[in-house]
Design an enzyme around this catalytic site. Sequence first.
Site, mmCIF file in Angstrom:
data_model
loop_
_atom_site.group_PDB
_atom_site.id
_atom_site.type_symbol
_atom_site.label_atom_id
_atom_site.label_comp_id
_atom_site.label_asym_id
_atom_site.label_seq_id
_atom_site.Cartn_x
_atom_site.Cartn_y
_atom_site.Cartn_z
ATOM 1 N N SER A 1 47.054 79.737 -24.467
ATOM 2 C CA SER A 1 46.976 78.664 -25.453
ATOM 3 C C SER A 1 46.940 77.318 -24.733
ATOM 4 O O SER A 1 46.075 77.094 -23.883
ATOM 5 C CB SER A 1 48.145 78.773 -26.432
ATOM 6 O OG SER A 1 47.920 78.006 -27.590
ATOM 7 N N ASP B 1 42.765 87.002 -33.108
ATOM 8 C CA ASP B 1 43.099 85.578 -33.009
ATOM 9 C C ASP B 1 42.208 84.761 -33.939
ATOM 10 O O ASP B 1 40.988 84.744 -33.787
ATOM 11 C CB ASP B 1 42.908 85.121 -31.555
ATOM 12 C CG ASP B 1 43.532 83.757 -31.258
ATOM 13 O OD1 ASP B 1 43.781 82.997 -32.217
ATOM 14 O OD2 ASP B 1 43.758 83.465 -30.075
ATOM 15 N N HIS C 1 46.975 85.215 -32.651
ATOM 16 C CA HIS C 1 47.056 84.394 -31.444
ATOM 17 C C HIS C 1 48.318 84.656 -30.640
ATOM 18 O O HIS C 1 48.279 84.713 -29.399
ATOM 19 C CB HIS C 1 46.998 82.918 -31.864
ATOM 20 C CG HIS C 1 47.067 81.953 -30.721
ATOM 21 N ND1 HIS C 1 46.068 81.844 -29.783
ATOM 22 C CD2 HIS C 1 48.029 81.041 -30.368
ATOM 23 C CE1 HIS C 1 46.393 80.902 -28.897
ATOM 24 N NE2 HIS C 1 47.572 80.408 -29.231
#
Length: 383
Positions: A136, A292, A321
């Site tokens: 991320s 995701d 995610h």
Amino acid sequence: MKEISKQTRFFDLPIPFVFESQDVIENVQVAYRTWGRLNAARTNGVLVCHALTGNADADDWWEPLFGEGRALDPARDFIVSSNILGSCYGTTGPASEGEIWGAAFPPITIRDIVSLQRLLVRHLGIKRLRLVIGGSLGGMQVLEWALAAPDLVEAIAPIAVSGRHSAWTIGLSEAQRQAIFADPDWRDGAYALDAQPRHGLAIARMIAMATYRSHASFESRFGRERDAGGTFAVESYLRHQGQKLVDRFDANCYVALTKAMDSHDVARDRGTYEATLASIAHPALIVSVDSDVLYPPAEQQELAMLMPNARLETLSSPHGHDAFLIEMDALSEIVADFRARLGVADAHVILSRADGEGSCDGGVSAKEILRRASPLRGSAASG
């Protein structure tokens, strides 16, 4: 300052720190952790980059990746993880003790975050980073490391991330910030630390949590279940997550770091997007999460297609995610396999340099072993 582990160490920057914006601040502090020992050649560094509300305690939030035979092995690696610029777990940011910047803290970019990390790596005496890894927001740092310090980095592993923030992710970030701004206690960011906009920050976290998971994850976990008072289970879950963040994070930090994420674009001031990614020649493990919705698989596929030495792996999970923080045993196996293949390649590069293109390993040439063991293209998981 939020609660910080006893193992955390601090690096006080001896020079003023210059942001991309050309703002300058002094007395910058970096909170960091290390595991393992730096080898004599100072070439066994591994940098672990954390996500939005993370901290330097990588062995806490990524514990299954640490250990013998795992992705991150302190017996082999000198592992470093630092709290990022602008956060509130010991590194200088809007809520730092001593000088409360609040909303007056200079605007932060991913490049600023990496610039400060580079100064820490230099301070620790590391001459080579075998791997830079993160998911991320951490993955954004990974990509920036490959571009900002290509000679210092050997391999990278950006996870569940894109090469630039999309309109989708920028829009979601803005919705979260507006929730904070709408709280009467926001006061344009000039609130006291004991009177921050708790309600707005909690709502921002609730919005984020809905994007960190998936339809299948919420359905299987909550469905339409209610508690005795008639509240849907998913409502209680989101409210709980919002309150947890309020108890451990700061609203100004959240605003600053989401804006830093929105600034993420590897091609900014570097040329075209395609050419910039094509210039990343490092062996790269690109990890995608098939469920995701925040950084969908098409974005990782694009990275793998444009980066010349990229290997795409898919982490199969219903959890969206956040799977890179949930399916950690599977992720460790993927990363460990990538690193093992790199090790085989390195060993045979040395052998081939010594023996030319001659035969080794039972009559198979070093060149052929490299081809078979290549970490660069394709995998069973990614098709």
